[in-house]
Design a protein around this motif. Structure first.
Motif, PDB file in Angstrom:
ATOM      1  N   HIS A 167      48.764  38.455  34.996  1.00 59.84           N
ATOM      2  CA  HIS A 167      47.895  39.412  34.315  1.00 59.84           C
ATOM      3  C   HIS A 167      46.521  38.756  34.196  1.00 59.84           C
ATOM      4  CE1 HIS A 167      47.888  42.915  31.252  1.00 59.84           C
ATOM      5  NE2 HIS A 167      46.663  42.707  31.700  1.00 59.84           N
ATOM      6  N   LEU A 168      45.503  39.446  34.713  1.00 62.43           N
ATOM      7  CA  LEU A 168      44.165  38.878  34.820  1.00 62.43           C
ATOM      8  C   LEU A 168      43.157  39.645  33.991  1.00 62.43           C
ATOM      9  CD1 LEU A 168      43.957  38.422  38.723  1.00 62.43           C
ATOM     10  CD2 LEU A 168      44.791  36.769  37.032  1.00 62.43           C
ATOM     11  N   ARG A 169      42.175  38.919  33.465  1.00 61.91           N
ATOM     12  CA  ARG A 169      40.982  39.534  32.905  1.00 61.91           C
ATOM     13  C   ARG A 169      39.978  39.725  34.040  1.00 61.91           C
ATOM     14  NH1 ARG A 169      41.416  34.965  29.231  1.00 61.91           N
ATOM     15  NH2 ARG A 169      39.601  34.167  30.307  1.00 61.91           N
ATOM     16  N   VAL A 170      39.384  40.906  34.111  1.00 59.94           N
ATOM     17  CA  VAL A 170      38.379  41.201  35.131  1.00 59.94           C
ATOM     18  C   VAL A 170      37.168  41.830  34.462  1.00 59.94           C
ATOM     19  CG1 VAL A 170      40.115  41.467  36.957  1.00 59.94           C
ATOM     20  CG2 VAL A 170      39.366  43.487  35.647  1.00 59.94           C
ATOM     21  N   GLY A 171      36.071  41.925  35.201  1.00 63.64           N
ATOM     22  CA  GLY A 171      34.856  42.477  34.626  1.00 63.64           C
ATOM     23  C   GLY A 171      34.712  43.971  34.780  1.00 63.64           C
ATOM     24  N   ASP A 172      35.434  44.549  35.758  1.00 70.34           N
ATOM     25  CA  ASP A 172      35.311  45.972  36.044  1.00 70.34           C
ATOM     26  C   ASP A 172      36.599  46.448  36.708  1.00 70.34           C
ATOM     27  OD1 ASP A 172      34.450  48.152  38.301  1.00 70.34           O
ATOM     28  OD2 ASP A 172      33.262  48.393  36.482  1.00 70.34           O
ATOM     29  N   LEU A 173      37.240  47.451  36.127  1.00 71.69           N
ATOM     30  CA  LEU A 173      38.533  47.895  36.643  1.00 71.69           C
ATOM     31  C   LEU A 173      38.435  48.505  38.030  1.00 71.69           C
ATOM     32  CD1 LEU A 173      40.622  49.529  33.776  1.00 71.69           C
ATOM     33  CD2 LEU A 173      41.055  47.395  34.980  1.00 71.69           C
ATOM     34  N   GLU A 174      37.451  49.332  38.261  1.00 63.72           N
ATOM     35  CA  GLU A 174      37.341  49.988  39.564  1.00 63.72           C
ATOM     36  C   GLU A 174      37.087  48.966  40.664  1.00 63.72           C
ATOM     37  OE1 GLU A 174      34.573  53.178  39.636  1.00 63.72           O
ATOM     38  OE2 GLU A 174      35.579  54.308  38.025  1.00 63.72           O
ATOM     39  N   ARG A 175      36.238  48.009  40.393  1.00 64.78           N
ATOM     40  CA  ARG A 175      35.958  46.979  41.390  1.00 64.78           C
ATOM     41  C   ARG A 175      37.199  46.115  41.643  1.00 64.78           C
ATOM     42  NH1 ARG A 175      31.179  42.425  40.925  1.00 64.78           N
ATOM     43  NH2 ARG A 175      31.116  41.853  43.143  1.00 64.78           N
ATOM     44  N   ALA A 176      37.919  45.789  40.578  1.00 67.98           N
ATOM     45  CA  ALA A 176      39.152  45.014  40.730  1.00 67.98           C
ATOM     46  C   ALA A 176      40.194  45.805  41.513  1.00 67.98           C
ATOM     47  CB  ALA A 176      39.701  44.627  39.361  1.00 67.98           C
ATOM     48  N   ASP A 177      40.285  47.104  41.250  1.00 68.04           N
ATOM     49  CA  ASP A 177      41.241  47.942  41.958  1.00 68.04           C
ATOM     50  C   ASP A 177      40.904  48.018  43.443  1.00 68.04           C
ATOM     51  OD1 ASP A 177      43.522  49.954  41.587  1.00 68.04           O
ATOM     52  OD2 ASP A 177      42.045  51.123  42.693  1.00 68.04           O
ATOM     53  N   ARG A 178      39.630  48.089  43.763  1.00 66.14           N
ATOM     54  CA  ARG A 178      39.247  48.112  45.183  1.00 66.14           C
ATOM     55  C   ARG A 178      39.675  46.835  45.884  1.00 66.14           C
ATOM     56  NH1 ARG A 178      34.402  50.482  43.204  1.00 66.14           N
ATOM     57  NH2 ARG A 178      33.292  48.491  43.347  1.00 66.14           N
ATOM     58  N   PHE A 179      39.603  45.708  45.168  1.00 64.69           N
ATOM     59  CA  PHE A 179      39.983  44.441  45.779  1.00 64.69           C
ATOM     60  C   PHE A 179      41.500  44.299  45.861  1.00 64.69           C
ATOM     61  CE2 PHE A 179      41.188  39.955  45.473  1.00 64.69           C
ATOM     62  CZ  PHE A 179      40.529  39.442  46.584  1.00 64.69           C
ATOM     63  N   TYR A 180      42.188  44.422  44.737  1.00 59.99           N
ATOM     64  CA  TYR A 180      43.621  44.117  44.712  1.00 59.99           C
ATOM     65  C   TYR A 180      44.479  45.237  45.312  1.00 59.99           C
ATOM     66  CZ  TYR A 180      42.781  39.873  42.052  1.00 59.99           C
ATOM     67  OH  TYR A 180      42.373  38.608  41.669  1.00 59.99           O
ATOM     68  N   ALA A 181      44.024  46.462  45.214  1.00 58.34           N
ATOM     69  CA  ALA A 181      44.773  47.563  45.829  1.00 58.34           C
ATOM     70  C   ALA A 181      44.228  47.853  47.228  1.00 58.34           C
ATOM     71  CB  ALA A 181      44.707  48.812  44.956  1.00 58.34           C
ATOM     72  N   GLY A 182      42.950  48.173  47.319  1.00 64.98           N
ATOM     73  CA  GLY A 182      42.387  48.577  48.601  1.00 64.98           C
ATOM     74  C   GLY A 182      42.374  47.494  49.650  1.00 64.98           C
ATOM     75  N   THR A 183      42.097  46.250  49.242  1.00 64.84           N
ATOM     76  CA  THR A 183      41.976  45.161  50.206  1.00 64.84           C
ATOM     77  C   THR A 183      43.246  44.320  50.294  1.00 64.84           C
ATOM     78  OG1 THR A 183      39.594  45.063  49.779  1.00 64.84           O
ATOM     79  CG2 THR A 183      40.568  43.197  50.914  1.00 64.84           C
ATOM     80  N   ILE A 184      43.761  43.866  49.164  1.00 61.09           N
ATOM     81  CA  ILE A 184      44.973  43.044  49.181  1.00 61.09           C
ATOM     82  C   ILE A 184      46.203  43.890  49.519  1.00 61.09           C
ATOM     83  CG2 ILE A 184      46.487  41.555  47.793  1.00 61.09           C
ATOM     84  CD1 ILE A 184      43.834  40.264  48.652  1.00 61.09           C
ATOM     85  N   GLY A 185      46.238  45.130  49.042  1.00 60.21           N
ATOM     86  CA  GLY A 185      47.320  46.014  49.441  1.00 60.21           C
ATOM     87  C   GLY A 185      48.373  46.312  48.404  1.00 60.21           C
ATOM     88  N   PHE A 186      48.124  45.962  47.144  1.00 65.36           N
ATOM     89  CA  PHE A 186      49.055  46.363  46.093  1.00 65.36           C
ATOM     90  C   PHE A 186      48.965  47.875  45.870  1.00 65.36           C
ATOM     91  CE2 PHE A 186      48.960  41.896  44.291  1.00 65.36           C
ATOM     92  CZ  PHE A 186      50.326  41.676  44.427  1.00 65.36           C
ATOM     93  N   ALA A 187      50.056  48.458  45.401  1.00 69.24           N
ATOM     94  CA  ALA A 187      50.071  49.877  45.057  1.00 69.24           C
ATOM     95  C   ALA A 187      49.967  50.034  43.546  1.00 69.24           C
ATOM     96  CB  ALA A 187      51.363  50.529  45.552  1.00 69.24           C
ATOM     97  N   PRO A 188      49.177  50.993  43.063  1.00 67.87           N
ATOM     98  CA  PRO A 188      49.095  51.211  41.623  1.00 67.87           C
ATOM     99  C   PRO A 188      50.410  51.758  41.086  1.00 67.87           C
ATOM    100  CG  PRO A 188      47.888  52.925  42.800  1.00 67.87           C
ATOM    101  CD  PRO A 188      48.297  51.902  43.819  1.00 67.87           C
ATOM    102  N   THR A 189      50.836  51.268  39.919  1.00 69.16           N
ATOM    103  CA  THR A 189      52.066  51.755  39.296  1.00 69.16           C
ATOM    104  C   THR A 189      51.814  52.368  37.922  1.00 69.16           C
ATOM    105  OG1 THR A 189      52.545  49.589  38.312  1.00 69.16           O
ATOM    106  CG2 THR A 189      53.481  50.048  40.494  1.00 69.16           C
ATOM    107  N   ARG A 190      50.702  52.021  37.302  1.00 68.13           N
ATOM    108  CA  ARG A 190      50.399  52.579  35.987  1.00 68.13           C
ATOM    109  C   ARG A 190      48.938  52.289  35.646  1.00 68.13           C
ATOM    110  NH1 ARG A 190      53.065  54.688  31.790  1.00 68.13           N
ATOM    111  NH2 ARG A 190      52.190  54.439  29.703  1.00 68.13           N
ATOM    112  N   LYS A 191      48.286  53.252  35.006  1.00 71.48           N
ATOM    113  CA  LYS A 191      46.938  53.059  34.488  1.00 71.48           C
ATOM    114  C   LYS A 191      46.897  53.518  33.046  1.00 71.48           C
ATOM    115  CE  LYS A 191      44.335  53.331  38.805  1.00 71.48           C
ATOM    116  NZ  LYS A 191      43.229  53.970  39.539  1.00 71.48           N
TER     117      LYS A 191
END
Length: 322
Positions: free
Chosen positions: A213-237
């Motif tokens: 579980h990570l602290r990030v500065g911006d959720l949308e930017r983090a989602d683009r990296f970890y979901a869009g680029t790394i390839g994780f799928a969202p499970t809950r927001k």
């Protein structure tokens, strides 16, 4: 020691007067104000958490803590670092940084490392161990998919110790898994373990890191990296947080801005999370990740059996083919 006395001891260690107070503390730990599948599921998905590396000021104190409080085995130790694990599998690297500044709580970085017990009984055994050894706790909760206990290492790095419920009991709707922060059934856990003696000499061989579980500065930017680029799928927001996974695990990764909204680049010289690894099951997944990272303009460095990159705040991620 009776179950009731152990329960009171655990509440005392968590600084709570009741189970409801402890659930509120756990809710704060998760930012929520409103039979076990174990790691065999979490760690057989196409992508899963491997190792974590922390920079620490007092190497001996922190290494001893993870050995004594969590039960990890010290696999290697030197003047500059230590490696700990379970069942012969390395899980945690510690790097000595005696003069490092402490990473601020509102910086991007580690929120907690979550150690996944193989069974619910193992979690109960560990709770007895924690109570008898007066390990300070910060909260406990039932998350529907799992049962969790929260604590911090001596330098403030967050820890979760948890056990999963069987995956067939998780409730999914339209790609979202149901999770909550309810009162933990401490009595039920302790009844599985027994409270007269502790037989938790060390962590069970099947202990793994189930999620980060990570602290990030911006959720949308983090989602683009970890979901869009790394390839994780969202499970809950939810407000201020998102959860992502591989292979329909409830989450391998949590990201939040509860304390860190607007945070800038991390200080590589400060304490805290240095890097964590993701184990990749298939070569084609790793190749696709590398291509997406390059297309996104992210720095990519070749390492043994994989690549290393960094998220938008400088937290390094190692993608390792296993």
């Amino acid at each position: 020691m009776t179950i009731d006395l152990t329960r009171r001891t655990l509440l005392h260690l968590a600084g709570a007067s009741s189970l409801s107070a402890a659930a509120i503390a756990a809710a704060r730990a998760e930012g929520n104000t409103a039979g076990s599948g174990g790691p065999t599921f979490a760690n057989r998905t196409p992508m899963r958490i491997g190792m974590v590396t922390l920079r620490v000021r007092d190497l001996d104190k922190v290494a001893d803590y993870y050995r004594d409080a969590i039960g990890l085995t010290v696999m290697a130790r030197s003047e500059t670092g230590a490696q700990l694990g379970s069942g012969g599998v390395p899980l945690l690297n510690l790097q000595r940084r005696e003069n490092a500044a402490r990473e601020e709580r509102n910086a991007a970085g580690l929120y907690h490392t979550a150690f996944l017990m193989p069974t619910r009984k193992d979690l109960g055994r560990w709770l007895v161990h924690a109570a008898k050894n007066r390990v300070p706790l910060s909260g406990f909760a039932d998350h529907l998919v799992s049962e969790s206990v929260y604590l911090d290492d001596p330098e403030g790095n967050g820890i979760e110790v948890y056990a999963d419920r069987a995956p067939e009991l998780w409730k999914w709707e339209a790609g979202t898994v149901a999770m909550a922060t309810n009162q933990l059934d401490i009595d039920g856990l302790l009844a599985l373990a027994g409270t007269q003696t502790t037989n938790y000499a060390k962590a069970p061989d099947g202990l793994r890191i189930g999620h980060m579980h990570l602290r990030v500065g911006d959720l949308e930017r983090a989602d683009r990296f970890y979901a869009g680029t790394i390839g994780f799928a969202p499970t809950r927001k939810r407000t201020g947080a998102a959860f992502l996974s591989s292979g329909r695990y409830h989450h391998h990764l949590g990201i939040n801005v509860w304390q860190s909204a607007g945070a800038g680049p991390r200080d590589d010289a400060a304490t805290g999370l240095a890097w964590f690894s993701l184990e990749i099951e298939a070569q084609q997944i790793l190749e696709a990740q590398q291509q997406r990272l390059r297309q996104a303009g992210a720095a990519v460095e070749a390492i043994a059996n994989g690549i290393e990159t960094s998220d938008p705040w400088g937290t390094r991620v190692r993608l390792i083919k296993v």
